[in-house]
Design a protein around this motif. Structure first.
Motif, short mmCIF file in Angstrom:
data_model
loop_
_atom_site.label_atom_id
_atom_site.label_comp_id
_atom_site.label_asym_id
_atom_site.label_seq_id
_atom_site.Cartn_x
_atom_site.Cartn_y
_atom_site.Cartn_z
N GLU A 1 0.78 -0.97 -0.17
CA GLU A 1 0.29 0.14 0.02
C GLU A 1 0.95 1.05 0.37
N LEU A 2 2.16 0.90 0.44
CA LEU A 2 2.93 2.16 0.56
C LEU A 2 3.24 2.55 -0.30
N GLU A 3 4.09 1.66 -1.26
CA GLU A 3 4.69 1.99 -2.77
C GLU A 3 3.91 3.24 -3.25
N THR B 1 8.31 7.78 3.94
CA THR B 1 9.68 6.79 2.98
C THR B 1 10.42 6.58 4.04
N TYR B 2 10.20 6.40 5.30
CA TYR B 2 10.32 5.84 5.97
C TYR B 2 10.13 4.65 6.44
N ALA B 3 8.77 4.68 6.33
CA ALA B 3 8.05 3.50 6.82
C ALA B 3 7.87 2.84 5.30
N ASN C 1 10.66 2.27 4.21
CA ASN C 1 11.97 1.52 4.23
C ASN C 1 12.27 -0.10 5.29
N ILE C 2 11.49 1.18 6.38
CA ILE C 2 11.38 0.55 7.83
C ILE C 2 10.57 -0.48 7.33
N GLY C 3 9.36 -0.56 6.84
CA GLY C 3 8.03 -2.29 6.32
C GLY C 3 9.66 -3.04 5.56
N ARG C 4 10.21 -2.92 4.85
CA ARG C 4 10.71 -3.68 4.37
C ARG C 4 12.17 -4.58 4.62
N MET C 5 12.90 -3.55 5.59
CA MET C 5 13.16 -4.09 6.17
C MET C 5 12.73 -5.06 7.76
#
Length: 169
Positions: free
Chosen positions: A60-62, A146-148, A150-154
């Protein structure tokens, strides 16, 4: 019902709700809460049980981090500039000025451009912003999402490694 009442515009981001389109707001807020994601995993706040929800959240964030197209950015700027007096400039100078704006705004999603323009219009500013002033307004929206993302992916990657280790044991 008037024509304006039938138009339903998508919700624009706010500082408290940087991505209004996300269904799982508690999970988004958990990612935005700060702290090391590894500590959240160790404490059990995030576990492999959350993987489906995290995958959905990142999906959803993408689109929310996808940059606006040039025509979309142009429409936002044209609408913003219509609220302020502008000097009459020769066409070639105006084109160069707009090219600089488009270059400076490259990579910013459409809803963030719209939210920053809304913020500027609602401010006490008597003049149109400079690109730097406008970019400063966008940070309050771009940074959290952007933070959410990237953190979500990590977190997904870390939890998948844990899941793989558990399956191998």
């Amino acid at each position: 019902m008037t024509a304006l009442q039938t138009i339903t515009a998508p919700a624009l981001p706010t500082p408290r709700l940087p991505v209004p389109s996300v269904v799982n707001q508690p999970l988004l807020q958990c990612l935005l809460a700060g702290g090391l994601y590894r500590d959240k995993i160790k404490a059990g706040v995030l576990s492999t049980n959350h993987l489906p929800d995290l995958r959905q959240l990142v999906a959803e964030l993408e689109p929310s981090v996808r940059p606006a197209t040039l025509p979309e950015a142009a429409a936002v700027l044209d609408r913003l500039f219509a609220h302020y007096l502008r000097p009459d400039l020769p066409n070639h100078i105006e084109e160069n000025r707009l090219d600089d704006w488009y270059d400076d705004l490259e990579g910013i999603p459409l809803d963030i451009l719209q939210a920053a323009a809304r913020d500027w219009r609602r401010s006490e500013a008597k003049y149109a912003p400079t690109p730097g002033q406008f970019l400063e307004k966008t940070k309050r929206y771009t940074d959290p999402r952007t933070y959410a993302y990237n953190i979500g992916r990590m977190v997904i990657e870390a939890l998948e490694q844990i899941e793989t280790q558990k399956a191998a044991a």
